[in-house]
Design a protein around this motif. Structure first.
Motif, PDB file in Angstrom:
ATOM      1  N   VAL A  56     -40.669   2.358-168.201  1.00 50.34           N
ATOM      2  CA  VAL A  56     -42.107   2.188-168.362  1.00 50.34           C
ATOM      3  C   VAL A  56     -42.755   2.109-166.984  1.00 50.34           C
ATOM      4  N   ALA A  57     -42.075   1.477-166.027  1.00 44.25           N
ATOM      5  CA  ALA A  57     -42.550   1.379-164.644  1.00 44.25           C
ATOM      6  C   ALA A  57     -41.894   2.489-163.827  1.00 44.25           C
ATOM      7  N   LEU A  58     -42.662   3.067-162.919  1.00 38.10           N
ATOM      8  CA  LEU A  58     -42.154   4.159-162.106  1.00 38.10           C
ATOM      9  C   LEU A  58     -40.986   3.706-161.229  1.00 38.10           C
ATOM     10  N   VAL A  59     -39.907   4.500-161.252  1.00 37.92           N
ATOM     11  CA  VAL A  59     -38.772   4.308-160.351  1.00 37.92           C
ATOM     12  C   VAL A  59     -38.865   5.416-159.307  1.00 37.92           C
ATOM     13  N   ASP A  60     -38.769   5.047-158.035  1.00 36.71           N
ATOM     14  CA  ASP A  60     -38.829   6.038-156.966  1.00 36.71           C
ATOM     15  C   ASP A  60     -37.746   7.088-157.210  1.00 36.71           C
ATOM     16  N   PRO A  61     -38.125   8.334-157.463  1.00 37.96           N
ATOM     17  CA  PRO A  61     -37.130   9.364-157.782  1.00 37.96           C
ATOM     18  C   PRO A  61     -36.197   9.683-156.622  1.00 37.96           C
ATOM     19  N   ARG A  62     -36.559   9.271-155.409  1.00 33.46           N
ATOM     20  CA  ARG A  62     -35.637   9.453-154.282  1.00 33.46           C
ATOM     21  C   ARG A  62     -34.500   8.454-154.355  1.00 33.46           C
ATOM     22  N   LYS A  63     -34.729   7.354-155.068  1.00 29.81           N
ATOM     23  CA  LYS A  63     -33.674   6.349-155.235  1.00 29.81           C
ATOM     24  C   LYS A  63     -32.826   6.632-156.472  1.00 29.81           C
ATOM     25  N   PHE A  64     -33.504   6.982-157.580  1.00 28.54           N
ATOM     26  CA  PHE A  64     -32.767   7.147-158.842  1.00 28.54           C
ATOM     27  C   PHE A  64     -33.593   8.002-159.784  1.00 28.54           C
ATOM     28  N   ARG A  65     -32.991   9.048-160.308  1.00 30.24           N
ATOM     29  CA  ARG A  65     -33.708   9.878-161.283  1.00 30.24           C
ATOM     30  C   ARG A  65     -32.718  10.527-162.243  1.00 30.24           C
ATOM     31  N   ARG A  68     -30.448  15.049-166.346  1.00 31.47           N
ATOM     32  CA  ARG A  68     -30.243  15.490-167.732  1.00 31.47           C
ATOM     33  C   ARG A  68     -29.602  14.315-168.471  1.00 31.47           C
ATOM     34  N   HIS A  69     -29.361  14.464-169.757  1.00 32.45           N
ATOM     35  CA  HIS A  69     -28.743  13.382-170.522  1.00 32.45           C
ATOM     36  C   HIS A  69     -27.443  12.950-169.851  1.00 32.45           C
ATOM     37  N   ASN A  70     -27.316  11.650-169.643  1.00 29.30           N
ATOM     38  CA  ASN A  70     -26.117  11.032-169.077  1.00 29.30           C
ATOM     39  C   ASN A  70     -25.803  11.469-167.652  1.00 29.30           C
ATOM     40  N   ASP A  71     -26.790  11.949-166.906  1.00 28.63           N
ATOM     41  CA  ASP A  71     -26.570  12.341-165.519  1.00 28.63           C
ATOM     42  C   ASP A  71     -27.794  11.977-164.683  1.00 28.63           C
ATOM     43  N   CYS A  72     -27.664  10.877-163.933  1.00 29.92           N
ATOM     44  CA  CYS A  72     -28.719  10.452-163.016  1.00 29.92           C
ATOM     45  C   CYS A  72     -28.193  10.572-161.595  1.00 29.92           C
ATOM     46  N   LEU A  73     -29.090  10.881-160.665  1.00 33.72           N
ATOM     47  CA  LEU A  73     -28.731  11.054-159.268  1.00 33.72           C
ATOM     48  C   LEU A  73     -29.255   9.878-158.458  1.00 33.72           C
ATOM     49  N   LEU A  74     -28.391   9.325-157.641  1.00 38.69           N
ATOM     50  CA  LEU A  74     -28.739   8.197-156.790  1.00 38.69           C
ATOM     51  C   LEU A  74     -29.048   8.676-155.373  1.00 38.69           C
ATOM     52  N   ASN A  75     -30.067   8.100-154.756  1.00 39.13           N
ATOM     53  CA  ASN A  75     -30.375   8.333-153.338  1.00 39.13           C
ATOM     54  C   ASN A  75     -30.592   9.808-153.008  1.00 39.13           C
ATOM     55  N   ASP A  76     -31.126  10.560-153.941  1.00 34.62           N
ATOM     56  CA  ASP A  76     -31.403  11.989-153.734  1.00 34.62           C
ATOM     57  C   ASP A  76     -30.154  12.770-153.349  1.00 34.62           C
ATOM     58  N   GLY A  77     -28.983  12.209-153.652  1.00 35.91           N
ATOM     59  CA  GLY A  77     -27.721  12.863-153.308  1.00 35.91           C
ATOM     60  C   GLY A  77     -27.270  12.600-151.887  1.00 35.91           C
ATOM     61  N   ARG A  78     -28.145  11.928-151.099  1.00 36.74           N
ATOM     62  CA  ARG A  78     -27.812  11.642-149.706  1.00 36.74           C
ATOM     63  C   ARG A  78     -26.709  10.585-149.614  1.00 36.74           C
ATOM     64  N   PRO A  79     -26.008  10.565-148.478  1.00 35.05           N
ATOM     65  CA  PRO A  79     -24.905   9.609-148.311  1.00 35.05           C
ATOM     66  C   PRO A  79     -25.368   8.164-148.210  1.00 35.05           C
ATOM     67  N   MET A  80     -24.506   7.286-148.701  1.00 33.80           N
ATOM     68  CA  MET A  80     -24.636   5.849-148.491  1.00 33.80           C
ATOM     69  C   MET A  80     -23.543   5.469-147.498  1.00 33.80           C
ATOM     70  N   ARG A  81     -23.927   4.763-146.462  1.00 36.38           N
ATOM     71  CA  ARG A  81     -22.956   4.298-145.469  1.00 36.38           C
ATOM     72  C   ARG A  81     -22.188   3.092-146.019  1.00 36.38           C
ATOM     73  N   ALA A  82     -21.064   2.780-145.384  1.00 33.74           N
ATOM     74  CA  ALA A  82     -20.267   1.606-145.755  1.00 33.74           C
ATOM     75  C   ALA A  82     -21.153   0.366-145.755  1.00 33.74           C
ATOM     76  N   GLY A  83     -21.087  -0.409-146.824  1.00 32.24           N
ATOM     77  CA  GLY A  83     -21.841  -1.644-146.934  1.00 32.24           C
ATOM     78  C   GLY A  83     -23.294  -1.491-147.342  1.00 32.24           C
ATOM     79  N   GLU A  84     -23.793  -0.280-147.435  1.00 28.97           N
ATOM     80  CA  GLU A  84     -25.201  -0.054-147.779  1.00 28.97           C
ATOM     81  C   GLU A  84     -25.453  -0.332-149.259  1.00 28.97           C
ATOM     82  N   THR A  85     -26.636  -0.892-149.545  1.00 29.71           N
ATOM     83  CA  THR A  85     -27.052  -1.160-150.924  1.00 29.71           C
ATOM     84  C   THR A  85     -28.400  -0.487-151.176  1.00 29.71           C
ATOM     85  N   ILE A  86     -28.518   0.137-152.334  1.00 32.85           N
ATOM     86  CA  ILE A  86     -29.779   0.718-152.778  1.00 32.85           C
ATOM     87  C   ILE A  86     -30.208  -0.058-154.024  1.00 32.85           C
TER      88      ILE A  86
END
Length: 115
Positions: A56-65, A68-86
């Motif tokens: 109901v509230a907008l989620v930043d699509p660069r973070k999570f979108r 298709r059914h059962n397939d969401c992309l995190l961080n626009d597909g960009r890498p997460m470094r060791a220890g990083e949290t989104i």
């Protein structure tokens, strides 16, 4: 890639309640962490099993979108470094069961520095 990188096994998803929206719709806070402690551990292309995720509230699509059914992309597909949290919040009448399906170890020297 570094032998210490385990891809999807290094990614953890924690989800808990957040403050309800003014309309009363329940909200949920999600934190996705690259738990790998090795500095040579960057993980990209993180896909999450997410059903028909919507909010109901907008989620930043660069973070999570949802792609298709059962397939969401995190961080626009960009890498997460060791220890990083989104982190992000969403609002819906029920929480979604979120779990990592695909995550690829990448060379951390190829990961651009944060702006």
């Amino acid at each position: 890639m570094d032998e210490g990188c385990a891809g999807a096994e290094d990614i953890s998803i924690f989800q808990g309640r957040a403050s309800n929206l003014p309309s009363g719709v329940p909200a949920y806070k999600v934190e996705v962490t690259n738990r790998c402690l090795d500095d040579d551990c960057a993980i990209a292309g993180i896909h999450v099993r997410c059903g028909w995720f919507s909010s109901v509230a907008l989620v930043d699509p660069r973070k999570f979108r949802r792609l298709r059914h059962n397939d969401c992309l995190l961080n626009d597909g960009r890498p997460m470094r060791a220890g990083e949290t989104i982190s992000f919040e969403y609002a819906n009448s029920f929480p979604y069961r979120l779990s990592v399906t695909v995550a690829t170890c990448v060379d951390p020297t190829d990961v651009p520095a944060d702006p």
